[in-house]
Design a protein around this motif. Structure first.
Motif, PDB file in Angstrom:
ATOM      1  N   SER A 113       6.696  40.052  83.295  1.00 27.68           N
ATOM      2  CA  SER A 113       7.469  40.652  82.209  1.00 27.68           C
ATOM      3  C   SER A 113       7.882  42.068  82.591  1.00 27.68           C
ATOM      4  O   SER A 113       7.105  42.798  83.225  1.00 27.68           O
ATOM      5  CB  SER A 113       6.636  40.696  80.929  1.00 27.68           C
ATOM      6  N   PRO A 114       9.092  42.497  82.214  1.00 30.45           N
ATOM      7  CA  PRO A 114       9.494  43.879  82.481  1.00 30.45           C
ATOM      8  C   PRO A 114       8.506  44.907  81.938  1.00 30.45           C
ATOM      9  O   PRO A 114       8.355  45.984  82.520  1.00 30.45           O
ATOM     10  CB  PRO A 114      10.849  43.980  81.761  1.00 30.45           C
ATOM     11  N   SER A 115       7.810  44.563  80.864  1.00 33.37           N
ATOM     12  CA  SER A 115       6.846  45.500  80.278  1.00 33.37           C
ATOM     13  C   SER A 115       5.639  45.742  81.177  1.00 33.37           C
ATOM     14  O   SER A 115       4.878  46.694  80.973  1.00 33.37           O
ATOM     15  CB  SER A 115       6.363  44.978  78.921  1.00 33.37           C
ATOM     16  N   GLU A 116       5.460  44.897  82.199  1.00 29.77           N
ATOM     17  CA  GLU A 116       4.328  45.052  83.122  1.00 29.77           C
ATOM     18  C   GLU A 116       4.648  45.975  84.289  1.00 29.77           C
ATOM     19  O   GLU A 116       3.759  46.305  85.082  1.00 29.77           O
ATOM     20  CB  GLU A 116       3.904  43.684  83.663  1.00 29.77           C
ATOM     21  N   ILE A 117       5.892  46.394  84.424  1.00 30.09           N
ATOM     22  CA  ILE A 117       6.294  47.265  85.534  1.00 30.09           C
ATOM     23  C   ILE A 117       5.866  48.700  85.239  1.00 30.09           C
ATOM     24  O   ILE A 117       6.266  49.283  84.237  1.00 30.09           O
ATOM     25  CB  ILE A 117       7.814  47.207  85.768  1.00 30.09           C
ATOM     26  N   GLY A 118       5.056  49.253  86.140  1.00 32.31           N
ATOM     27  CA  GLY A 118       4.595  50.629  85.960  1.00 32.31           C
ATOM     28  C   GLY A 118       5.311  51.619  86.859  1.00 32.31           C
ATOM     29  O   GLY A 118       5.290  52.830  86.612  1.00 32.31           O
ATOM     30  N   ILE A 119       5.948  51.113  87.931  1.00 25.21           N
ATOM     31  CA  ILE A 119       6.608  51.973  88.927  1.00 25.21           C
ATOM     32  C   ILE A 119       7.973  51.383  89.256  1.00 25.21           C
ATOM     33  O   ILE A 119       8.103  50.180  89.463  1.00 25.21           O
ATOM     34  CB  ILE A 119       5.763  52.075  90.213  1.00 25.21           C
ATOM     35  N   LEU A 120       8.972  52.233  89.315  1.00 25.70           N
ATOM     36  CA  LEU A 120      10.332  51.798  89.643  1.00 25.70           C
ATOM     37  C   LEU A 120      10.933  52.761  90.662  1.00 25.70           C
ATOM     38  O   LEU A 120      10.985  53.971  90.431  1.00 25.70           O
ATOM     39  CB  LEU A 120      11.206  51.778  88.385  1.00 25.70           C
ATOM     40  N   VAL A 121      11.354  52.226  91.816  1.00 28.78           N
ATOM     41  CA  VAL A 121      12.002  53.040  92.851  1.00 28.78           C
ATOM     42  C   VAL A 121      13.325  52.381  93.199  1.00 28.78           C
ATOM     43  O   VAL A 121      13.370  51.208  93.563  1.00 28.78           O
ATOM     44  CB  VAL A 121      11.136  53.155  94.120  1.00 28.78           C
ATOM     45  N   VAL A 122      14.416  53.138  93.065  1.00 26.99           N
ATOM     46  CA  VAL A 122      15.756  52.633  93.348  1.00 26.99           C
ATOM     47  C   VAL A 122      16.390  53.508  94.431  1.00 26.99           C
ATOM     48  O   VAL A 122      16.255  54.729  94.389  1.00 26.99           O
ATOM     49  CB  VAL A 122      16.650  52.652  92.092  1.00 26.99           C
TER      50      VAL A 122
END
Length: 433
Positions: free
Chosen positions: A121-130
């Motif tokens: 689930s997107p709610s489980e993402i704690g880190i985002l690197v783009v």
């Protein structure tokens, strides 16, 4: 007392030991078929653009069309690569809206597929690197993803810009570092590039080369530091090695975005590029070698180094046999010459560079995401076995050479919507000399 100390020491070790980083799954974007272009279509399009006066100094320098056509024919790109919708239009639509559409379609298409395939689930993402080198709007690309998927308020997000084709490995390294600090979470890494606003419409040959190579593409990678994901993860991250030689002026200027003599923006490639790339690659190899090579190769490398440094400077550098350390090589599909050079210098076989050549042929240079199309190709061919070691190596402006090393945790099958599934039967193909 001793027992208590032992228990406390064990607890401290468990709490502070490096977190294993797992690659749960990844997805590469497959553009819609109406965005495909052949060399013939590109040249026809270019001639119309020049006739309509959208190209600088129309009517002059017609020899440049022959130059562009020769580059396209010798580039190693096939007849089914993709360019964005804005560049299919006449007149061209090199607008902010067009650029946003290109990048949004790519990153959301790849991310949607990762979430769908993993059930995370997107709610489980704690880190985002783009990462995207030349297109960095406000709000950022990371914020576009946060908004689209309603990621949580305490998301640790970063947006990497201006870091070239090697930025995909940088993004993985950044995510790895964050996963050492923030436990029990997922990291989403998204790598892409944008060409809508970066089509060069001038007459500088060194700037026209990028028009011939870069195409639409992007990838989304889901990482985890949770032990529960070990059984379903595809790979484990073993090493990342980053080399940046930008303190040297020749390295800094070998791939530079700047104005040409008519004030048009493009990326110029200097004559120093091959030398700079070779030197930066050697530094990366010298750093990575001791981490991955068997003892025999390390000793041979060390002995040659000592002999050259202290006894005979004319002795050639010993190139270790990296085929003893890796079963698979994902060399950035930056161009035919780059793949040729690494195949030669690393003493690789045609099979070792097949994924890179076929990715360049099918998708073109998709910048930082190309190494993921290559890994997807290897999976689609059914070649990835448990315990296999993979070397992803990417070079980019700055100048940078970055490596990531993975180990397959199982016999890896291609995920749903693998970008090669509809065309795999055609590959490998013969590339004309």
């Amino acid at each position: 007392m001793f027992t208590i100390s032992l228990i406390l020491g064990w607890i401290l070790y468990i709490m502070n030991r490096p977190q294993t980083v797992y690659l749960v799954d990844f997805s590469c974007y497959l553009p819609p078929s109406h965005l495909k272009v052949s060399v013939k279509k590109i040249m026809s399009h270019v001639r119309v653009i020049r006739e309509q006066g959208m190209w600088a100094k129309t009517g002059e320098h017609d020899y440049l069309m022959d130059f562009v056509e020769k580059i396209l024919e010798r580039s190693g790109l096939g007849q089914e690569t993709y360019i964005p919708e804005g560049l299919h239009c006449l007149p061209l639509e090199q607008t902010m809206a067009g650029s946003r559409k290109e990048t949004t379609d790519v990153i959301l298409g790849a991310v949607d597929n990762v979430f769908r395939n993993t059930g995370v689930s997107p709610s489980e993402i704690g880190i985002l690197v783009v990462n995207s080198s030349t297109f960095n709007p406000t709000p950022s690309l990371a914020t576009i993803i946060v908004n689209k998927y309603k990621l949580r308020d305490n998301i640790k997000s970063l947006n990497l810009g201006g870091m070239g084709c090697s930025a995909g490995v940088i993004a993985i390294d950044v995510a790895k570092s964050l996963l050492q600090v923030h436990r029990n979470t997922y990291a989403l890494v998204v790598s892409t590039e944008n060409i809508t606003q970066n089509l060069y419409l001038g007459n500088n040959k060194s700037m026209l080369v990028t028009n011939c190579l870069f195409r639409v593409g992007g990838a989304a990678v889901l990482l985890s530091n949770m032990s529960k994901d070990q059984k379903r993860a595809k790979y484990k991250l073993v090493h990342t090695v980053r080399v940046h030689t930008g303190s040297d002026d020749r390295s800094y200027g070998c791939a530079l975005q700047e104005d040409d003599e008519d004030g048009l923006v493009g990326v110029s490639l200097s004559k120093d590029l091959p030398m700079v790339a070779a030197r930066t690659l050697k530094i990366n190899i010298a750093t990575l070698g001791p981490l991955v090579l068997p003892i025999r190769e390390k000793l041979r490398f060390f002995v040659t180094f000592v002999r050259k440094k202290f006894f005979d400077p004319k002795i050639k550098h010993y190139m270790p046999d990296f085929k003893l350390a890796f079963e698979h090589f994902c060399i950035h599909a930056g161009g035919r010459a780059l793949i040729d050079e690494l195949e030669k210098n690393l003493h690789l076989s045609p099979l070792h560079v097949e994924a890179s050549r076929m990715t360049l042929h099918r998708f073109g240079n998709t910048s930082s995401s190309s190494i993921w199309y290559e890994l997807a190709y290897t999976e689609a061919k059914g070649r990835m076995k448990k315990g296999d070691r993979i070397w992803q190596i990417a070079l980019g402006s700055g100048f940078k050479c970055n490596s990531s090393v993975w180990v397959a945790l199982r016999n890896v099958k291609p995920s749903t919507n693998n970008p090669w599934e509809d065309c795999l039967h055609k590959y490998p193909v013969e590339i004309d000399i």
